[in-house]
Design a protein around this motif. Structure first.
Motif, PDB file in Angstrom:
ATOM      1  N   PHE A  87      55.379  35.625  33.165  1.00 15.51           N
ATOM      2  CA  PHE A  87      55.712  35.153  33.938  1.00 15.51           C
ATOM      3  C   PHE A  87      55.207  33.202  33.467  1.00 15.51           C
ATOM      4  O   PHE A  87      53.618  33.260  33.796  1.00 15.51           O
ATOM      5  CB  PHE A  87      53.995  36.190  34.719  1.00 15.51           C
ATOM      6  CG  PHE A  87      54.485  35.976  36.320  1.00 15.51           C
ATOM      7  CD1 PHE A  87      55.957  35.760  37.167  1.00 15.51           C
ATOM      8  CD2 PHE A  87      54.034  34.929  37.035  1.00 15.51           C
ATOM      9  CE1 PHE A  87      55.510  36.134  38.088  1.00 15.51           C
ATOM     10  CE2 PHE A  87      54.330  34.662  38.674  1.00 15.51           C
ATOM     11  CZ  PHE A  87      54.685  35.491  39.138  1.00 15.51           C
ATOM     12  N   THR A  89      53.963  29.940  34.780  1.00 13.78           N
ATOM     13  CA  THR A  89      53.063  29.037  35.194  1.00 13.78           C
ATOM     14  C   THR A  89      53.497  28.036  36.470  1.00 13.78           C
ATOM     15  O   THR A  89      52.738  27.940  37.900  1.00 13.78           O
ATOM     16  CB  THR A  89      51.297  28.313  34.847  1.00 13.78           C
ATOM     17  OG1 THR A  89      52.497  27.301  34.291  1.00 13.78           O
ATOM     18  CG2 THR A  89      50.924  29.123  34.125  1.00 13.78           C
ATOM     19  N   SER A  90      54.620  27.469  35.993  1.00 13.08           N
ATOM     20  CA  SER A  90      55.269  26.827  36.952  1.00 13.08           C
ATOM     21  C   SER A  90      57.281  26.659  36.903  1.00 13.08           C
ATOM     22  O   SER A  90      57.412  27.379  35.036  1.00 13.08           O
ATOM     23  CB  SER A  90      54.764  25.485  36.642  1.00 13.08           C
ATOM     24  OG  SER A  90      55.345  25.101  35.644  1.00 13.08           O
ATOM     25  N   CYS A  98      61.292  36.983  36.177  1.00 10.67           N
ATOM     26  CA  CYS A  98      59.618  37.118  35.391  1.00 10.67           C
ATOM     27  C   CYS A  98      60.758  38.220  34.849  1.00 10.67           C
ATOM     28  O   CYS A  98      61.354  39.486  35.835  1.00 10.67           O
ATOM     29  CB  CYS A  98      59.474  37.980  36.820  1.00 10.67           C
ATOM     30  SG  CYS A  98      57.802  38.618  36.757  1.00 10.67           S
ATOM     31  N   GLY A 302      48.096  31.621  31.551  1.00  8.29           N
ATOM     32  CA  GLY A 302      49.214  33.067  32.587  1.00  8.29           C
ATOM     33  C   GLY A 302      49.795  33.627  31.967  1.00  8.29           C
ATOM     34  O   GLY A 302      50.074  34.988  32.120  1.00  8.29           O
ATOM     35  N   ASN A 344      46.620  30.163  44.080  1.00 12.46           N
ATOM     36  CA  ASN A 344      46.812  31.452  42.730  1.00 12.46           C
ATOM     37  C   ASN A 344      48.004  31.343  42.642  1.00 12.46           C
ATOM     38  O   ASN A 344      48.709  32.103  43.580  1.00 12.46           O
ATOM     39  CB  ASN A 344      46.037  32.294  42.720  1.00 12.46           C
ATOM     40  CG  ASN A 344      46.292  33.469  41.453  1.00 12.46           C
ATOM     41  OD1 ASN A 344      48.070  32.906  41.106  1.00 12.46           O
ATOM     42  ND2 ASN A 344      46.118  34.333  41.264  1.00 12.46           N
ATOM     43  N   ASP A 346      51.251  31.425  40.703  1.00 10.13           N
ATOM     44  CA  ASP A 346      51.117  32.671  39.666  1.00 10.13           C
ATOM     45  C   ASP A 346      51.539  33.804  41.170  1.00 10.13           C
ATOM     46  O   ASP A 346      52.516  34.347  40.996  1.00 10.13           O
ATOM     47  CB  ASP A 346      51.005  32.934  39.001  1.00 10.13           C
ATOM     48  CG  ASP A 346      51.067  32.175  37.713  1.00 10.13           C
ATOM     49  OD1 ASP A 346      52.130  30.840  38.089  1.00 10.13           O
ATOM     50  OD2 ASP A 346      50.791  32.436  36.347  1.00 10.13           O
ATOM     51  N   ARG A 349      53.767  32.764  44.237  1.00 13.47           N
ATOM     52  CA  ARG A 349      54.695  32.758  43.818  1.00 13.47           C
ATOM     53  C   ARG A 349      55.805  34.319  43.711  1.00 13.47           C
ATOM     54  O   ARG A 349      56.446  34.899  44.515  1.00 13.47           O
ATOM     55  CB  ARG A 349      55.497  32.458  42.376  1.00 13.47           C
ATOM     56  CG  ARG A 349      56.899  32.106  41.808  1.00 13.47           C
ATOM     57  CD  ARG A 349      57.022  31.614  40.997  1.00 13.47           C
ATOM     58  NE  ARG A 349      56.178  30.245  40.545  1.00 13.47           N
ATOM     59  CZ  ARG A 349      55.892  29.665  39.653  1.00 13.47           C
ATOM     60  NH1 ARG A 349      54.934  30.821  39.058  1.00 13.47           N
ATOM     61  NH2 ARG A 349      55.104  28.527  39.862  1.00 13.47           N
ATOM     62  N   HIS A 383      48.143  22.836  42.661  1.00 15.81           N
ATOM     63  CA  HIS A 383      49.441  23.076  42.850  1.00 15.81           C
ATOM     64  C   HIS A 383      49.219  23.530  44.559  1.00 15.81           C
ATOM     65  O   HIS A 383      50.425  24.141  45.275  1.00 15.81           O
ATOM     66  CB  HIS A 383      49.106  24.785  42.732  1.00 15.81           C
ATOM     67  CG  HIS A 383      49.212  25.200  41.078  1.00 15.81           C
ATOM     68  ND1 HIS A 383      49.945  24.781  39.874  1.00 15.81           N
ATOM     69  CD2 HIS A 383      47.536  25.266  41.012  1.00 15.81           C
ATOM     70  CE1 HIS A 383      48.780  24.965  38.601  1.00 15.81           C
ATOM     71  NE2 HIS A 383      48.498  25.640  39.259  1.00 15.81           N
TER      72      HIS A 383
END
Length: 443
Positions: A87, A89-90, A98, A302, A344, A346, A349, A383
């Motif tokens: 996964f 982070t960006s 994923c 992450g 957060n 992650d 998303r 973020h």
């Protein structure tokens, strides 16, 4: 005179020594918590040994040493990093993937009902500034899991040992309320825990509680002992028993990020209340989300196994039927509000790409504030912009107002960065109005 002085010194030193006593469940769990609190680089992989008290077996039947100090190192049940979520982070580009798998043993393949066994692809409806896609693909895992059978020889000797104990001693509770089952569950001595559970079940004391309201099942969960959790549930332990804080087994497993323990709980035939509230008004899903936020804030990467386990707990609860719409009682926040408030990215998303995450969910209010309001207030978060773009791409409405009659644009910071975000909200609001007008014209 000289000999007498030495004798007195020896006697004085001996009087200062503390007696060697058996650690209680409280002490064992406190030691475990302390080992897991420091940063990743400071964690001890070798838990200290504890001496068994007189009358307890010094070895497991069969000659192997009894696991000391609960055998509670989280690394014992932490799946390998490359077997769980991958996964980022960006997003590295216009799309990202994923991939995940759940650590499932062959005899527990029915757990696949909790996982997405078919590839799932969802394309987002976005404006020109955001172009993302999400895919879930099953992958094979050789990660450690629970479900191994009890050793018959060890269990036979454990039953003989328990049956040889005085009947009253088997059921008695110490000053902390611990039974022998609490102790064995905390130590991870599986066959002895099973034999003790059989005896206590016959005495209707399988769910006896210690001083903090924990049953043996809750102790096994807190000690990260998935095998013992499975055994206790198979013997009829109460899945939904709670401690003095209202925490059920699901709450504890979610809070600590023990994904394999959570797997054992969700696989049980015992009915679990996925929407149970602790005394803070939170469901297990809320606990899992906050725990993931804490892991991210603690400085873990992450892709670390700790963060993956916490995120896997969120996924497992949702797959088992936990509701994204549940709001914690104190402030009415959903898991999306919690994730946004903690910055957060992650988790935000992840949640926004769940099938339940429709426009109504994204625009839910917590004391008047939508998730977009909260994102607009993240002035120092790196973020903030990407989080707002994600929320807008999933249908967040920038025209909604909170209890102070403020729109998200009113909560943005000043300066050039704030002005760019205002233009983003204004453009989205204009596009939304055009869609409304075009839909009216069609009629």
């Amino acid at each position: 005179m000289y000999d007498g002085s030495i004798y007195l010194l020896v006697v004085f030193a001996a009087s200062q020594e503390k007696p060697c006593t058996q650690p209680t469940v409280k002490k064992l769990l406190e030691q475990k918590r302390k080992r897991e609190t420091p940063s990743c680089s400071q964690r001890s992989l070798a838990p200290p040994n504890y001496t068994l008290s007189a009358g307890e077996p010094s070895t497991n039947p069969g000659g192997s040493s009894v696991p000391s100090d609960m055998a509670v190192s989280s690394q014992l049940w932490t799946p390998a990093e490359d077997t769980l979520f991958s996964f980022p982070t960006s997003p590295p580009g216009p799309s990202y993937t994923c991939s995940y798998s759940l650590p499932v043993s062959p005899e527990y393949q029915h757990f696949q009902n909790f996982a997405n066994t078919q590839p799932y692809q969802e394309s987002l409806v976005t404006d020109s500034s955001v172009s993302l896609s999400w895919s879930l693909e099953p992958s094979h895992s050789s990660a450690p899991t629970f479900g191994s059978p009890l050793d018959s020889n060890k269990l036979l000797n454990a039953r003989m040992f328990i049956n040889g104990m005085d009947y009253s001693r088997t059921a008695e509770q110490d000053e902390d309320g611990d039974t022998i089952l609490h102790i064995y569950s905390a130590k991870g001595v599986r066959e002895y825990a099973y034999a003790a559970a059989e005896r206590l079940r016959s005495m209707n004391k399988l769910d006896a509680k210690e001083h903090k309201g924990k049953t043996a099942l809750l102790v096994a969960v807190a000690a990260n002992q998935p095998e013992i959790v499975h055994d206790l549930l198979s013997l009829g332990a109460d899945m939904n028993a709670c401690d003095v804080n209202g925490q059920t087994a699901l709450h504890l497993a979610s809070q600590y990020g023990y994904s394999v323990v959570l797997q054992a709980l969700l696989l049980s035939s015992n009915p679990a209340n996925l929407e149970a509230r602790n005394f803070e008004g939170m469901t297990p899903l809320h606990c899992a989300a906050l725990s993931h936020c804490d892991a991210m804030k603690a400085g873990y990467a992450g892709g670390s196994s700790e963060v993956k386990d916490h995120l896997l707990c969120v996924q497992m609860l949702l797959s088992a039927g936990a509701s994204l719409l549940s709001q914690e009682i104190k402030s009415n926040k959903t898991v999306l509000h919690l994730a946004v408030k903690e910055g957060n990215l992650d988790l935000v998303r992840f949640l926004l790409h769940h099938p339940q995450a429709d426009k109504d969910f994204v625009n839910m209010k917590a004391h008047g504030n939508t998730a977009l309001h909260m994102a607009a207030g993240l002035h120092t978060s790196p973020h903030q912009k990407e989080m707002m773009q994600l929320l807008l791409s999933r249908g967040s409405d920038p025209s909604l107002r909170n209890l102070e009659n403020e729109q998200a644009a009113h909560l943005l910071q000043g300066g050039a960065e704030g002005e760019q975000l205002r233009l983003l909200l204004k453009r989205r609001s204009t596009l939304s109005r055009r869609r409304v007008f075009s839909s009216h014209d069609s009629f």
